[in-house]
Every structure is written in C-alpha cells, then in structure tokens.
Design a protein around this motif. Structure first.
Motif, mmCIF file in Angstrom:
data_model
loop_
_atom_site.group_PDB
_atom_site.id
_atom_site.type_symbol
_atom_site.label_atom_id
_atom_site.label_comp_id
_atom_site.label_asym_id
_atom_site.label_seq_id
_atom_site.Cartn_x
_atom_site.Cartn_y
_atom_site.Cartn_z
ATOM 1 N N LYS A 48 8.709 -11.311 4.995
ATOM 2 C CA LYS A 48 7.807 -10.507 5.811
ATOM 3 C C LYS A 48 8.042 -9.044 5.495
ATOM 4 O O LYS A 48 9.140 -8.638 5.123
ATOM 5 C CB LYS A 48 8.062 -10.749 7.301
ATOM 6 N N GLU A 49 7.024 -8.248 5.661
ATOM 7 C CA GLU A 49 7.089 -6.822 5.381
ATOM 8 C C GLU A 49 7.433 -6.559 3.921
ATOM 9 O O GLU A 49 8.278 -5.737 3.592
ATOM 10 C CB GLU A 49 8.085 -6.118 6.314
ATOM 11 N N SER A 50 6.777 -7.327 3.034
ATOM 12 C CA SER A 50 6.962 -7.101 1.611
ATOM 13 C C SER A 50 5.606 -7.104 0.924
ATOM 14 O O SER A 50 4.601 -7.503 1.501
ATOM 15 C CB SER A 50 7.881 -8.157 1.000
ATOM 16 N N PHE A 51 5.568 -6.642 -0.309
ATOM 17 C CA PHE A 51 4.329 -6.465 -1.051
ATOM 18 C C PHE A 51 4.573 -6.877 -2.491
ATOM 19 O O PHE A 51 5.654 -6.640 -3.031
ATOM 20 C CB PHE A 51 3.939 -4.978 -0.998
ATOM 21 N N VAL A 61 5.158 -5.657 -9.458
ATOM 22 C CA VAL A 61 5.866 -4.926 -8.412
ATOM 23 C C VAL A 61 6.131 -5.860 -7.245
ATOM 24 O O VAL A 61 5.241 -6.573 -6.804
ATOM 25 C CB VAL A 61 5.015 -3.736 -7.880
ATOM 26 N N THR A 62 7.361 -5.869 -6.766
ATOM 27 C CA THR A 62 7.675 -6.457 -5.469
ATOM 28 C C THR A 62 8.458 -5.388 -4.725
ATOM 29 O O THR A 62 9.347 -4.757 -5.302
ATOM 30 C CB THR A 62 8.515 -7.754 -5.569
ATOM 31 N N THR A 63 8.105 -5.173 -3.480
ATOM 32 C CA THR A 63 8.754 -4.096 -2.746
ATOM 33 C C THR A 63 8.693 -4.346 -1.249
ATOM 34 O O THR A 63 7.743 -4.931 -0.756
ATOM 35 C CB THR A 63 8.084 -2.740 -3.069
ATOM 36 N N PRO A 64 9.701 -3.900 -0.525
ATOM 37 C CA PRO A 64 9.607 -3.918 0.926
ATOM 38 C C PRO A 64 8.617 -2.829 1.360
ATOM 39 O O PRO A 64 8.426 -1.834 0.657
ATOM 40 C CB PRO A 64 11.024 -3.599 1.392
ATOM 41 N N ILE A 65 7.990 -3.024 2.514
ATOM 42 C CA ILE A 65 7.024 -2.061 3.037
ATOM 43 C C ILE A 65 7.264 -1.882 4.534
ATOM 44 O O ILE A 65 8.073 -2.597 5.131
ATOM 45 C CB ILE A 65 5.568 -2.516 2.785
ATOM 46 N N ILE A 121 14.226 3.692 5.134
ATOM 47 C CA ILE A 121 14.351 2.240 5.223
ATOM 48 C C ILE A 121 12.954 1.625 5.215
ATOM 49 O O ILE A 121 12.066 2.068 5.941
ATOM 50 C CB ILE A 121 15.096 1.816 6.512
ATOM 51 N N PHE A 122 12.794 0.599 4.386
ATOM 52 C CA PHE A 122 11.543 -0.144 4.303
ATOM 53 C C PHE A 122 11.855 -1.617 4.510
ATOM 54 O O PHE A 122 12.947 -2.076 4.202
ATOM 55 C CB PHE A 122 10.883 0.049 2.938
ATOM 56 N N GLY A 123 10.888 -2.371 4.989
ATOM 57 C CA GLY A 123 11.048 -3.812 5.143
ATOM 58 C C GLY A 123 11.714 -4.187 6.452
ATOM 59 O O GLY A 123 11.831 -3.377 7.369
ATOM 60 N N GLY A 124 12.135 -5.448 6.503
ATOM 61 C CA GLY A 124 12.784 -5.950 7.713
ATOM 62 C C GLY A 124 11.880 -5.838 8.925
ATOM 63 O O GLY A 124 10.701 -6.156 8.864
ATOM 64 N N GLN A 125 12.432 -5.332 9.998
ATOM 65 C CA GLN A 125 11.674 -5.222 11.249
ATOM 66 C C GLN A 125 11.345 -3.770 11.594
ATOM 67 O O GLN A 125 11.122 -3.438 12.752
ATOM 68 C CB GLN A 125 12.450 -5.884 12.380
ATOM 69 N N GLN A 126 11.261 -2.917 10.591
ATOM 70 C CA GLN A 126 10.928 -1.511 10.816
ATOM 71 C C GLN A 126 9.592 -1.347 11.529
ATOM 72 O O GLN A 126 9.407 -0.423 12.311
ATOM 73 C CB GLN A 126 10.894 -0.751 9.483
ATOM 74 N N TYR A 127 8.645 -2.240 11.258
ATOM 75 C CA TYR A 127 7.317 -2.127 11.842
ATOM 76 C C TYR A 127 7.325 -2.275 13.370
ATOM 77 O O TYR A 127 6.422 -1.803 14.044
ATOM 78 C CB TYR A 127 6.375 -3.169 11.231
ATOM 79 N N ILE A 128 8.339 -2.894 13.916
ATOM 80 C CA ILE A 128 8.365 -3.141 15.360
ATOM 81 C C ILE A 128 8.523 -1.841 16.137
ATOM 82 O O ILE A 128 7.754 -1.564 17.059
ATOM 83 C CB ILE A 128 9.472 -4.149 15.724
ATOM 84 N N ARG A 129 9.491 -1.013 15.781
ATOM 85 C CA ARG A 129 9.723 0.242 16.518
ATOM 86 C C ARG A 129 9.366 1.485 15.721
ATOM 87 O O ARG A 129 9.104 2.526 16.273
ATOM 88 C CB ARG A 129 11.182 0.321 16.945
ATOM 89 N N ILE A 136 0.074 0.981 5.035
ATOM 90 C CA ILE A 136 1.186 0.254 4.439
ATOM 91 C C ILE A 136 2.071 1.277 3.731
ATOM 92 O O ILE A 136 1.752 1.749 2.646
ATOM 93 C CB ILE A 136 0.668 -0.828 3.475
ATOM 94 N N ASN A 137 3.156 1.666 4.400
ATOM 95 C CA ASN A 137 4.109 2.639 3.843
ATOM 96 C C ASN A 137 4.979 1.933 2.810
ATOM 97 O O ASN A 137 5.550 0.869 3.087
ATOM 98 C CB ASN A 137 5.005 3.196 4.934
ATOM 99 N N THR A 138 5.094 2.548 1.641
ATOM 100 C CA THR A 138 5.742 1.924 0.497
ATOM 101 C C THR A 138 6.665 2.932 -0.189
ATOM 102 O O THR A 138 6.323 4.118 -0.246
ATOM 103 C CB THR A 138 4.646 1.455 -0.498
ATOM 104 N N PRO A 139 7.812 2.505 -0.706
ATOM 105 C CA PRO A 139 8.660 3.447 -1.455
ATOM 106 C C PRO A 139 7.879 4.092 -2.609
ATOM 107 O O PRO A 139 7.040 3.452 -3.240
ATOM 108 C CB PRO A 139 9.790 2.566 -1.987
ATOM 109 N N LYS A 140 8.165 5.362 -2.884
ATOM 110 C CA LYS A 140 7.388 6.127 -3.868
ATOM 111 C C LYS A 140 7.354 5.480 -5.250
ATOM 112 O O LYS A 140 6.302 5.419 -5.879
ATOM 113 C CB LYS A 140 7.907 7.554 -3.993
ATOM 114 N N GLU A 141 8.494 4.995 -5.749
ATOM 115 C CA GLU A 141 8.518 4.406 -7.086
ATOM 116 C C GLU A 141 7.587 3.198 -7.167
ATOM 117 O O GLU A 141 6.886 3.011 -8.157
ATOM 118 C CB GLU A 141 9.939 3.975 -7.476
ATOM 119 N N ALA A 142 7.590 2.368 -6.131
ATOM 120 C CA ALA A 142 6.720 1.192 -6.105
ATOM 121 C C ALA A 142 5.258 1.609 -5.975
ATOM 122 O O ALA A 142 4.382 1.042 -6.632
ATOM 123 C CB ALA A 142 7.115 0.268 -4.953
#
Length: 161
Positions: A48-51, A61-65, A121-129, A136-142
């Motif tokens: 979850k929370e990946s792209f 590309v695979t990345t946390p978001i 920090i990207f991925g995990g449960q960041q979207y909750i709080r 869809i916020n994504t690391p710059k390199e990705a």
C-alpha cells in the motif's frame, strides 16, 4: 505462470482482481534493503502507498508515495489518463503554496503526481496523519523517472485500501 517449487509470492492484491478486470498479470521481483527485509521475513509485506510504472513490459520505477489524507483530502480512486505535464511549478491552495520540479496531472491541474521536497518519509501510513491534499507525493528521483517515461494520454490507475 508456473512458479518454481518452493517459491511463494510475498504479496498479492486480491482486491484488485475483485474490483477491476485484470487483462494482464506481471510478476516481478524487488531489491529490498534494511528493515524491508525484516518485515518481509516476518510476513508483514505491504505494498500500500506505493507506485510502479511499466513501459514496454519492463518495470521502470517502483517507489513509496504519500496519497491524500484520510481525514479530509482523499486521493480519488479510479482509472484516469495523464492530462498534462509540466516542470518548475507552484501548487497553491487555501493552506499551502509549494514549488515542485515535476508535475504529472491526472485530474486536470487539481490532482497529480509530483515531487515533494518537504517530505522526508514516503509510504507506510503517512497518508493517515500526514497525507497530501489529494495528490500523489513522490520522491524527486522517482518523479523525474516517471516524468521522463510517461506521456500525455497514458492510463493511470489510482487504487488504494
């Protein structure tokens, strides 16, 4: 697709097969580091929370978001198309005004995939709080890799839960 004896999938998205007609399956591996390996060995793999972006049958590309906050700005799920792309943009709303290097719009100029330098920090449960305002916020390199390999008109499936 036949699997080698003793090899089992570590993560599956059964709900996607219920909610969508899956025309093609792609099995792939990932290179894991650090705590990711420990989580996988403990059976706590979470995608979850990946792209991911697939082009010409290859995962580029695979990345946390971080997606929209569950408390008020959820990212709308559905099948969209890339509508626009731009670089060096300012995104503004009632309570934010931020610069992004890469913008890939999937719902007009309101919802898109973009880099987010203000996040560490990207991925995990960041979207909750600490979720976004729907984007869809994504690391710059990705985001740079996605921007270079996706064209206007390409389908984008936004799926969660």
């Amino acid at each position: 697709m036949a699997r080698a004896k003793g090899i089992k999938p570590m993560a599956q998205n059964k709900k996607a097969f219920h909610d969508y007609f899956v025309e093609e399956r792609l099995e792939c591996g990932m290179e894991l580091h650090g705590t990711e390996v420990k989580s996988m060995r403990q059976g706590r793999m979470n995608l979850k929370e990946s792209f991911a972006i697939v082009k010409d049958g290859e995962v580029l590309v695979t990345t946390p978001i971080v997606s929209g906050a569950t408390w008020g700005y959820p990212t709308p799920e559905g099948l969209y198309k890339v509508e626009n792309k731009d670089t060096n943009c300012w995104l503004s709303g009632a309570d934010y005004n931020v610069h992004v290097d890469y913008w890939i719009g999937v719902i007009g100029w309101q919802i898109g995939i973009h880099d987010a330098d203000w996040r560490t920090i990207f991925g995990g449960q960041q979207y909750i709080r600490e979720g976004s305002h729907g984007c869809i916020n994504t690391p710059k390199e990705a985001t740079a890799m996605i921007f270079e390999n996706i064209e206007v008109g390409v389908p984008v499936l936004v799926y969660g839960k």
